[in-house]
Design a protein around this motif. Structure first.
Motif, PDB file in Angstrom:
ATOM      1  N   LYS A  18       0.833  -1.211   0.000  1.00  0.00           N
ATOM      2  CA  LYS A  18       0.000   0.000   0.000  1.00  0.00           C
ATOM      3  C   LYS A  18       0.862   1.253   0.000  1.00  0.00           C
ATOM      4  O   LYS A  18       0.510   2.263  -0.620  1.00  0.00           O
ATOM      5  N   HIS A  19       2.016   1.203   0.672  1.00  0.00           N
ATOM      6  CA  HIS A  19       2.909   2.352   0.698  1.00  0.00           C
ATOM      7  C   HIS A  19       3.491   2.608  -0.692  1.00  0.00           C
ATOM      8  O   HIS A  19       3.644   3.760  -1.114  1.00  0.00           O
ATOM      9  N   GLN A  20       3.797   1.549  -1.395  1.00  0.00           N
ATOM     10  CA  GLN A  20       4.348   1.697  -2.743  1.00  0.00           C
ATOM     11  C   GLN A  20       3.290   2.185  -3.730  1.00  0.00           C
ATOM     12  O   GLN A  20       3.626   2.842  -4.726  1.00  0.00           O
ATOM     13  N   GLU A  21       2.022   1.908  -3.461  1.00  0.00           N
ATOM     14  CA  GLU A  21       0.951   2.350  -4.357  1.00  0.00           C
ATOM     15  C   GLU A  21       0.709   3.846  -4.268  1.00  0.00           C
ATOM     16  O   GLU A  21       0.226   4.455  -5.213  1.00  0.00           O
ATOM     17  N   GLY A  22       0.983   4.447  -3.124  1.00  0.00           N
ATOM     18  CA  GLY A  22       0.800   5.892  -3.029  1.00  0.00           C
ATOM     19  C   GLY A  22       0.707   6.355  -1.590  1.00  0.00           C
ATOM     20  O   GLY A  22       0.477   5.580  -0.661  1.00  0.00           O
ATOM     21  N   ILE A  23       0.889   7.678  -1.405  1.00  0.00           N
ATOM     22  CA  ILE A  23       0.881   8.269  -0.063  1.00  0.00           C
ATOM     23  C   ILE A  23      -0.525   8.245   0.540  1.00  0.00           C
ATOM     24  O   ILE A  23      -0.679   8.109   1.752  1.00  0.00           O
ATOM     25  N   PHE A  24      -1.545   8.355  -0.315  1.00  0.00           N
ATOM     26  CA  PHE A  24      -2.915   8.335   0.192  1.00  0.00           C
ATOM     27  C   PHE A  24      -3.213   7.004   0.866  1.00  0.00           C
ATOM     28  O   PHE A  24      -3.829   6.967   1.946  1.00  0.00           O
ATOM     29  N   ASN A  25      -2.787   5.906   0.272  1.00  0.00           N
ATOM     30  CA  ASN A  25      -2.999   4.587   0.868  1.00  0.00           C
ATOM     31  C   ASN A  25      -2.245   4.450   2.187  1.00  0.00           C
ATOM     32  O   ASN A  25      -2.724   3.828   3.126  1.00  0.00           O
ATOM     33  N   THR A  26      -1.054   5.042   2.258  1.00  0.00           N
ATOM     34  CA  THR A  26      -0.273   4.983   3.492  1.00  0.00           C
ATOM     35  C   THR A  26      -0.984   5.729   4.610  1.00  0.00           C
ATOM     36  O   THR A  26      -1.068   5.247   5.744  1.00  0.00           O
TER      37      THR A  26
END
Length: 97
Positions: A18-26
Motif C-alpha cells: 500500500k505504501h508503494q501504491e501511493g501516499i494516500f494509501n499509506t
C-alpha cells in the motif's frame, strides 16, 4: 508459532504494498491501524480517571449530610403561583364584541 509469524508477515507485506501504491494509501492505512490504539488509550484514560477520582470514604460524610439538610430548610419556595397570571389578564384590554 508459524501461523502468528505468517499473520504479521502478511500484514507487513500489505503495508509495504500500500505504501508503494501511493501516499494516500499509506495515510489511510495509518489511520485505520491507529484508531484501535486510540480507542484503547481513551478507554484506559477514562477508566483510570473514574477510579482515581472517586471520593474516599472518610469521617466527613456525616457533616455533608448535615449541610444538605440545612440547605433544604433554608431554600425558598420556588413554586409559581397563579396570582400573577390573574393580574396580567386584568391589564389586557378586552376585545370589542
Amino acid at each position: 508459532m508459524e501461523k502468528i509469524s505468517f499473520f504479521f508477515s502478511a500484514i507487513w507485506d500489505t503495508i509495504l504494498i500500500k505504501h508503494q501504491e501511493g501516499i494516500f494509501n499509506t495515510i489511510c492505512l495509518a489511520v485505520l491501524l491507529g484508531l484501535p490504539l486510540l480507542v484503547i488509550l481513551t478507554l484506559l484514560f477514562i477508566c483510570c480517571h473514574c477510579c482515581w477520582s472517586r471520593p474516599g470514604k472518610s469521617s466527613q460524610q456525616p457533616e455533608r449530610n448535615k449541610k444538605k439538610k440545612k440547605k433544604k430548610k433554608d431554600e425558598e419556595d420556588l413554586w409559581i403561583s397563579a396570582q400573577p397570571k390573574l393580574l396580567q389578564m386584568e391589564k389586557r384590554p378586552s376585545l370589542p364584541v
